[in-house]
Design a protein around this motif. Sequence first.
Motif, PDB file in Angstrom:
ATOM      1  N   LEU A 166       0.656  -0.933  -0.044  1.00 36.24           N
ATOM      2  CA  LEU A 166       0.293   0.192   0.127  1.00 36.24           C
ATOM      3  C   LEU A 166       0.917   0.909  -0.088  1.00 36.24           C
ATOM      4  CD1 LEU A 166      -2.711   1.403   0.351  1.00 36.24           C
ATOM      5  CD2 LEU A 166      -2.987   1.282   2.945  1.00 36.24           C
ATOM      6  N   ASP A 183      -3.324   6.683  -5.538  1.00 38.80           N
ATOM      7  CA  ASP A 183      -3.018   8.411  -4.580  1.00 38.80           C
ATOM      8  C   ASP A 183      -3.151   8.912  -5.196  1.00 38.80           C
ATOM      9  OD1 ASP A 183      -3.289   9.522  -2.235  1.00 38.80           O
ATOM     10  OD2 ASP A 183      -1.411   9.125  -1.268  1.00 38.80           O
ATOM     11  N   LEU A 186       7.016   8.694  -0.160  1.00 41.36           N
ATOM     12  CA  LEU A 186       6.207   8.183  -0.918  1.00 41.36           C
ATOM     13  C   LEU A 186       6.322   7.271   0.901  1.00 41.36           C
ATOM     14  CD1 LEU A 186       6.768   7.433  -4.310  1.00 41.36           C
ATOM     15  CD2 LEU A 186       5.265   9.083  -3.227  1.00 41.36           C
ATOM     16  N   ASN A 242       2.901  10.327   1.129  1.00 42.82           N
ATOM     17  CA  ASN A 242       2.706  10.340   2.814  1.00 42.82           C
ATOM     18  C   ASN A 242       4.040  12.340   3.231  1.00 42.82           C
ATOM     19  OD1 ASN A 242       3.196   9.262   5.160  1.00 42.82           O
ATOM     20  ND2 ASN A 242       4.900   9.511   5.627  1.00 42.82           N
ATOM     21  N   ALA A 275       1.592   5.270  -0.864  1.00 44.68           N
ATOM     22  CA  ALA A 275       0.970   6.473  -0.795  1.00 44.68           C
ATOM     23  C   ALA A 275       1.482   7.460  -0.668  1.00 44.68           C
ATOM     24  CB  ALA A 275      -0.047   6.586   0.401  1.00 44.68           C
ATOM     25  N   ARG A 293       1.065  13.200   6.293  1.00 44.60           N
ATOM     26  CA  ARG A 293      -0.278  12.710   7.126  1.00 44.60           C
ATOM     27  C   ARG A 293      -0.061  12.275   8.054  1.00 44.60           C
ATOM     28  NH1 ARG A 293      -1.936   9.004   1.748  1.00 44.60           N
ATOM     29  NH2 ARG A 293      -3.675  10.035   1.482  1.00 44.60           N
ATOM     30  N   GLY A 305       0.716   7.471   5.996  1.00 50.03           N
ATOM     31  CA  GLY A 305       0.404   6.881   4.861  1.00 50.03           C
ATOM     32  C   GLY A 305      -1.060   6.943   4.722  1.00 50.03           C
ATOM     33  N   THR A 306      -1.471   6.851   6.014  1.00 50.74           N
ATOM     34  CA  THR A 306      -3.086   6.476   6.027  1.00 50.74           C
ATOM     35  C   THR A 306      -3.818   7.734   7.105  1.00 50.74           C
ATOM     36  OG1 THR A 306      -3.268   5.545   7.851  1.00 50.74           O
ATOM     37  CG2 THR A 306      -3.107   4.521   5.979  1.00 50.74           C
ATOM     38  N   ASN A 332       5.280   3.000   2.199  1.00 51.39           N
ATOM     39  CA  ASN A 332       5.107   1.598   2.293  1.00 51.39           C
ATOM     40  C   ASN A 332       4.452   1.169   3.249  1.00 51.39           C
ATOM     41  OD1 ASN A 332       3.213  -1.052   1.337  1.00 51.39           O
ATOM     42  ND2 ASN A 332       5.126  -1.953   0.071  1.00 51.39           N
TER      43      ASN A 332
END
Length: 169
Positions: A11, A114, A36, A15, A13, A129, A133-134, A38
């Motif tokens: 995953l 993303d 980025l 970041n 994203a 973030r 990442g989330t 993972n």
Amino acid sequence: SGCDVDPTAALVAINEVTAKGATDGPYAGMGDAIELVNVGEKAADLSGWQLSDDPTFPPEKTYLFPPGSSLAPGDFLVLVSFDDVMMTGDFPFGISDDKEETLTLADQGGNAMDVVTFAGAAAVVSYCRLPDGTGAWQSCDATFGASNALMIGDEALDQRDDGVLVAPP
């Protein structure tokens, strides 16, 4: 959200971003930067992925990840803007510090993995973030290549594995 996501998959994203370049650390003085991460449990093959500030991915404004590019679980990848004088760097576009900016990360099939849209002023130091990442996007302390941190006064808050922000011991 109603989506089925394989918790053991990669995953990747966007970041963290900066529109003025990092002022300290290993990326200081290297120009605009995009990090980025993972957050998945599997390594990601980034070969053929694209990163751009234009959703149509024109070649002159798109970073194309070279064959063999990968990102291990929990790892960060920092890309910096290409400097055509020094002939160093990665992506061929700048990040605006005074108007809205949209960055799109797409896989080798052109599927958006993303997308982040932000006011350029929010990324003058760092826009990141939390948790990595989330989490929600916010202005934060620059931590390119490492876990993001939110500064409150003189104290940096760290995130635990469960995403909760706490003051360091």
